[in-house]
Design an enzyme around this catalytic site. Structure first.
Site, PDB file in Angstrom:
ATOM      1  N   LYS A  43       0.810  -1.185   0.000  1.00 34.73           N
ATOM      2  CA  LYS A  43       0.000   0.000   0.000  1.00 34.73           C
ATOM      3  C   LYS A  43       0.864   1.264   0.000  1.00 34.73           C
ATOM      4  O   LYS A  43       0.384   2.362  -0.234  1.00 34.73           O
ATOM      5  CB  LYS A  43      -0.871   0.022   1.271  1.00 34.73           C
ATOM      6  N   ASP A 100       7.871   2.509  -2.629  1.00 31.53           N
ATOM      7  CA  ASP A 100       8.066   3.623  -1.719  1.00 31.53           C
ATOM      8  C   ASP A 100       9.515   3.672  -1.230  1.00 31.53           C
ATOM      9  O   ASP A 100      10.130   4.721  -1.157  1.00 31.53           O
ATOM     10  CB  ASP A 100       7.088   3.519  -0.521  1.00 31.53           C
ATOM     11  N   ASP A 103      15.020  -1.404   0.576  1.00 32.95           N
ATOM     12  CA  ASP A 103      15.891  -1.611   1.736  1.00 32.95           C
ATOM     13  C   ASP A 103      16.801  -2.809   1.447  1.00 32.95           C
ATOM     14  O   ASP A 103      17.861  -2.664   0.841  1.00 32.95           O
ATOM     15  CB  ASP A 103      15.008  -1.823   2.969  1.00 32.95           C
ATOM     16  N   PHE A 152      14.619   3.293  10.294  1.00 28.61           N
ATOM     17  CA  PHE A 152      13.230   2.949   9.979  1.00 28.61           C
ATOM     18  C   PHE A 152      12.432   4.243   9.896  1.00 28.61           C
ATOM     19  O   PHE A 152      12.409   5.035  10.844  1.00 28.61           O
ATOM     20  CB  PHE A 152      12.654   2.018  11.046  1.00 28.61           C
ATOM     21  N   ASP A 159       4.425   2.903   6.665  1.00 36.23           N
ATOM     22  CA  ASP A 159       3.701   2.696   7.924  1.00 36.23           C
ATOM     23  C   ASP A 159       4.575   2.113   9.025  1.00 36.23           C
ATOM     24  O   ASP A 159       5.642   1.551   8.774  1.00 36.23           O
ATOM     25  CB  ASP A 159       2.540   1.721   7.704  1.00 36.23           C
ATOM     26  N   ARG A 165       0.800   6.351   7.546  1.00 33.96           N
ATOM     27  CA  ARG A 165       0.905   6.434   6.072  1.00 33.96           C
ATOM     28  C   ARG A 165       0.452   7.796   5.555  1.00 33.96           C
ATOM     29  O   ARG A 165       0.850   8.229   4.487  1.00 33.96           O
ATOM     30  CB  ARG A 165       0.023   5.368   5.415  1.00 33.96           C
TER      31      ARG A 165
HETATM   32  P1  5GP Z   1      13.026  -4.799   1.080  1.00 33.96           P
HETATM   33  O1  5GP Z   1      12.521  -6.076   0.480  1.00 33.96           O
HETATM   34  O2  5GP Z   1      13.749  -3.906   0.085  1.00 33.96           O
HETATM   35  O3  5GP Z   1      13.820  -5.042   2.325  1.00 33.96           O
HETATM   36  O4  5GP Z   1      11.785  -4.033   1.634  1.00 33.96           O
HETATM   37  C1  5GP Z   1      10.929  -3.305   0.890  1.00 33.96           C
HETATM   38  C2  5GP Z   1       9.658  -3.017   1.684  1.00 33.96           C
HETATM   39  O5  5GP Z   1       9.924  -3.013   3.090  1.00 33.96           O
HETATM   40  C3  5GP Z   1       9.151  -1.630   1.387  1.00 33.96           C
HETATM   41  O6  5GP Z   1       8.219  -1.651   0.340  1.00 33.96           O
HETATM   42  C4  5GP Z   1       8.490  -1.238   2.688  1.00 33.96           C
HETATM   43  O7  5GP Z   1       7.174  -1.730   2.706  1.00 33.96           O
HETATM   44  C5  5GP Z   1       9.284  -1.965   3.731  1.00 33.96           C
HETATM   45  N1  5GP Z   1      10.306  -1.077   4.336  1.00 33.96           N
HETATM   46  C6  5GP Z   1      11.642  -1.073   4.146  1.00 33.96           C
HETATM   47  N2  5GP Z   1      12.227  -0.113   4.871  1.00 33.96           N
HETATM   48  C7  5GP Z   1      11.229   0.514   5.535  1.00 33.96           C
HETATM   49  C8  5GP Z   1      11.200   1.634   6.442  1.00 33.96           C
HETATM   50  O8  5GP Z   1      12.198   2.267   6.810  1.00 33.96           O
HETATM   51  N3  5GP Z   1       9.965   1.980   6.904  1.00 33.96           N
HETATM   52  C9  5GP Z   1       8.822   1.332   6.555  1.00 33.96           C
HETATM   53  N4  5GP Z   1       7.693   1.778   7.059  1.00 33.96           N
HETATM   54  N5  5GP Z   1       8.813   0.287   5.704  1.00 33.96           N
HETATM   55  C10 5GP Z   1      10.014  -0.104   5.200  1.00 33.96           C
END
Ligand code: 5GP
Length: 185
Positions: A43, A100, A103, A152, A159, A165
């Site tokens: 979302k 969005d 990471d 974070f 969120d 959000r």
């Molecule tokens: P990845 O697979 O790259 O580790 O994670 C991607 C997803 O993790 C993003 O779409 C998001 O939903 C969540 N995410 C990663 N870092 C953050 C953060 O700092 N804050 C939040 N709220 N969500 C994160």
């Protein structure tokens, strides 16, 4: 006004506007005449793409996917589950994946591989935020709005436990927010 749970604003409302204009210009230069499929990852993408789409001056289709990897917490589980799939066929299409934040890179890598397997002509990634320090796979998003430290963050679609959000900026939460939750559980 600053939300009471926010410790620090990392990307302000004004900065977000500037970032989105630049991303829109770059995508418009690269995608003229390609009629790409623009895929938003729910979302978190909602505020981002609703602003970004208005800056894209070319023919495109929009679709959405919902995948989960964080399950509402602070750490990526690395386990990417498709909650809602696309309703558009991707075979032969140029796809733009809109995230969005990137990471660990696992979510985007898994979706990218799947779309290429389904026959997409190309898959590029546009992300508002990038946290390269968190990367566990080799993946570089093609269009990055802003690189941020390994913290974070919440707001502008992002969120914590499904809240925050709707904040118009991106920021970090006060440690007391996590402490309260630990005490409650
Ligand atoms: P990845 O697979 O790259 O580790 O994670 C991607 C997803 O993790 C993003 O779409 C998001 O939903 C969540 N995410 C990663 N870092 C953050 C953060 O700092 N804050 C939040 N709220 N969500 C994160």
């Amino acid at each position: 006004m600053l939300h009471k749970d926010i410790e620090e604003v990392l990307v302000s409302q004004e900065e977000i506007k500037t970032i989105i204009k630049a991303l829109g210009t770059a995508l418009t230069e690269d995608y003229a005449n390609k009629k790409p499929l623009f895929v938003g990852l729910l979302k978190g993408c909602v505020p981002f793409i609703s602003d970004l789409l208005k800056e894209l001056d070319f023919m495109l289709e929009v679709d959405f996917m919902d995948v989960s990897s964080y399950h509402g917490g602070l750490q990526s589980s690395g386990d990417v589950k498709i909650v809602k799939d696309l309703s558009t066929a991707v075979k032969g299409r140029h796809v733009i994946l809109a995230e969005d934040i990137v990471d660990s890179g696992q979510t985007i890598q898994a979706i990218r591989s799947m779309l290429l397997y389904r026959g997409a002509a190309s898959v590029r990634v546009v992300t508002l935020l990038d946290k390269p320090k968190g990367r566990v796979v080799q993946l570089q998003p093609d269009y990055v709005g802003r690189t941020i430290p390994d913290a974070f963050v919440v707001g502008y679609g992002l969120d914590y436990q499904e809240f925050y959000r709707n904040l118009p900026y991106v920021g970090t939460l006060k440690p007391s927010v996590y402490q309260t939750e630990n005490e409650e559980s």
